[in-house]
Scaffold this active site. Structure first.
Site, PDB file in Angstrom:
ATOM      1  N   GLU A   1      -8.224  -1.648   4.453  1.00  0.00           N
ATOM      2  CA  GLU A   1      -6.929  -1.869   3.807  1.00  0.00           C
ATOM      3  C   GLU A   1      -6.811  -1.077   2.508  1.00  0.00           C
ATOM      4  O   GLU A   1      -5.758  -0.519   2.202  1.00  0.00           O
ATOM      5  CB  GLU A   1      -6.724  -3.364   3.527  1.00  0.00           C
TER       6      GLU A   1
ATOM      7  N   HIS B   1      -2.692   3.652   8.382  1.00  0.00           N
ATOM      8  CA  HIS B   1      -3.616   3.000   9.310  1.00  0.00           C
ATOM      9  C   HIS B   1      -3.765   3.838  10.580  1.00  0.00           C
ATOM     10  O   HIS B   1      -4.877   4.018  11.091  1.00  0.00           O
ATOM     11  CB  HIS B   1      -3.090   1.609   9.688  1.00  0.00           C
TER      12      HIS B   1
ATOM     13  N   HIS C   1       2.024   2.806   4.298  1.00  0.00           N
ATOM     14  CA  HIS C   1       0.772   2.078   4.489  1.00  0.00           C
ATOM     15  C   HIS C   1       0.443   1.952   5.978  1.00  0.00           C
ATOM     16  O   HIS C   1      -0.694   2.193   6.399  1.00  0.00           O
ATOM     17  CB  HIS C   1       0.894   0.687   3.852  1.00  0.00           C
ATOM     18  N   GLU C   2       1.439   1.559   6.779  1.00  0.00           N
ATOM     19  CA  GLU C   2       1.199   1.373   8.208  1.00  0.00           C
ATOM     20  C   GLU C   2       0.873   2.691   8.902  1.00  0.00           C
ATOM     21  O   GLU C   2      -0.013   2.750   9.762  1.00  0.00           O
ATOM     22  CB  GLU C   2       2.417   0.705   8.868  1.00  0.00           C
TER      23      GLU C   2
END
Length: 296
Positions: free
Chosen positions: A225, A154, A150-151
């Site tokens: 997100e 980003h 997920h990070e």
């Protein structure tokens, strides 16, 4: 004013920078535009507001990685001196970065009981991924893989730069409106008081509109997100991403590290509701899990 701590490190840094810009330029008498006998020079005002609005936002971006390290006490992992746990995190990030075709980011760990992780940095080639000791101690390998994916998503999506551009436009609008209102208010008082009134109203409105503007930035952050969750699912697998969010949902009521509260915009979860949800940089975990389950 707990909510100020939770609107996000980037947003808070931006507000402080914009306040500084407002105070310095106003007290020095450099309004950045002409106030003439027949009114304001709107062309100069627009240029001034856009220039300083974007500058404040990009300064926040450039400071983001350094300030995150300093604020959270992040220890950057050196592969030559790393422990077994640190090397495991480092290699996982390295593997995911290769899958995402990203330059290897800095990887760090910070000491905190909160279960969290964040990614920041001004560019894809100058970024940081950090995880808390609380997360490492409470998540299994599958869940950790989902969080790290997920990070990295980003970073892959360029979310920090996107939010910087949005914040810059919000800043510009806030500076413009505050000066228009300050000019109008100053014209309503005695001439000898007009200058002082214009200074006070300008600074007060710059701060107020910067805070209110964070609502718009938080809205776009929530949208990003969902995209990061989808990207994380592609990198680590949808089930790993869902497992990570499910695990976070079970821990959401745990005490939160006060240092981490200021970094809400970088975190993988948020637990606000009601009116203050307007300032939340993350959607509800239930909505994120549902979106992943419905993802093709």
């Amino acid at each position: 004013m707990t909510w100020i701590k939770r609107i996000g490190f980037f947003l808070l840094t931006n507000i402080l920078i914009m306040t500084t810009i407002s105070i310095v330029t106003t007290l020095l008498g450099s309004m950045g535009f002409s106030i003439q006998a027949y009114g304001m020079d709107l062309t100069q005002l627009i240029v001034f507001c856009f220039m300083w609005g974007m500058a404040g936002s990009f300064i926040s971006l450039l400071l983001s990685k350094m300030m995150a390290k300093w604020t959270m006490g992040v220890k950057v992992i050196d592969p030559k001196k790393a422990s077994q746990t640190e090397m495991d995190v480092y290699r996982r990030v390295q593997s995911l970065a290769q899958r995402a075709h990203l330059p290897m980011p800095e990887v760090g760990i910070y000491d905190s009981p909160e279960v969290n992780a964040f990614a920041t940095g001004p560019s894809k080639s100058n970024s940081l991924v950090a995880v808390s000791t609380g997360l490492l101690g409470r998540m299994n390998e599958r869940e950790l893989e989902g969080v790290l994916a997920h990070e990295l998503s980003h970073i892959q999506n360029g979310d920090m730069v996107t939010l910087t551009l949005i914040q810059g436009l919000v800043n510009s609008f806030a500076l413009f409106i505050s000066r228009i209102i300050a000019y109008a208010v100053a014209n309503m008082v005695k001439e000898e008081m007009a200058h002082i009134v214009r200074i006070v109203v300008t600074i007060a409105l710059d701060i107020a509109f910067s805070i209110l503007g964070s609502i718009a930035v938080a809205f776009f952050s929530r949208k990003r997100e969902f995209r990061a969750d989808a990207g994380g699912a592609k990198l680590a697998g949808r089930e790993s991403m869902i497992a990570a969010l499910e695990s976070l949902r079970t821990m959401i009521d745990q005490p939160e590290d006060e240092r981490g509260a200021a970094l809400a915009s970088l975190k993988i979860s948020s637990k606000k509701g009601g009116f203050l949800s307007l300032f939340s940089t993350h959607p509800a975990l239930e909505d994120r899990i549902l979106a992943l389950k419905q993802m093709r």
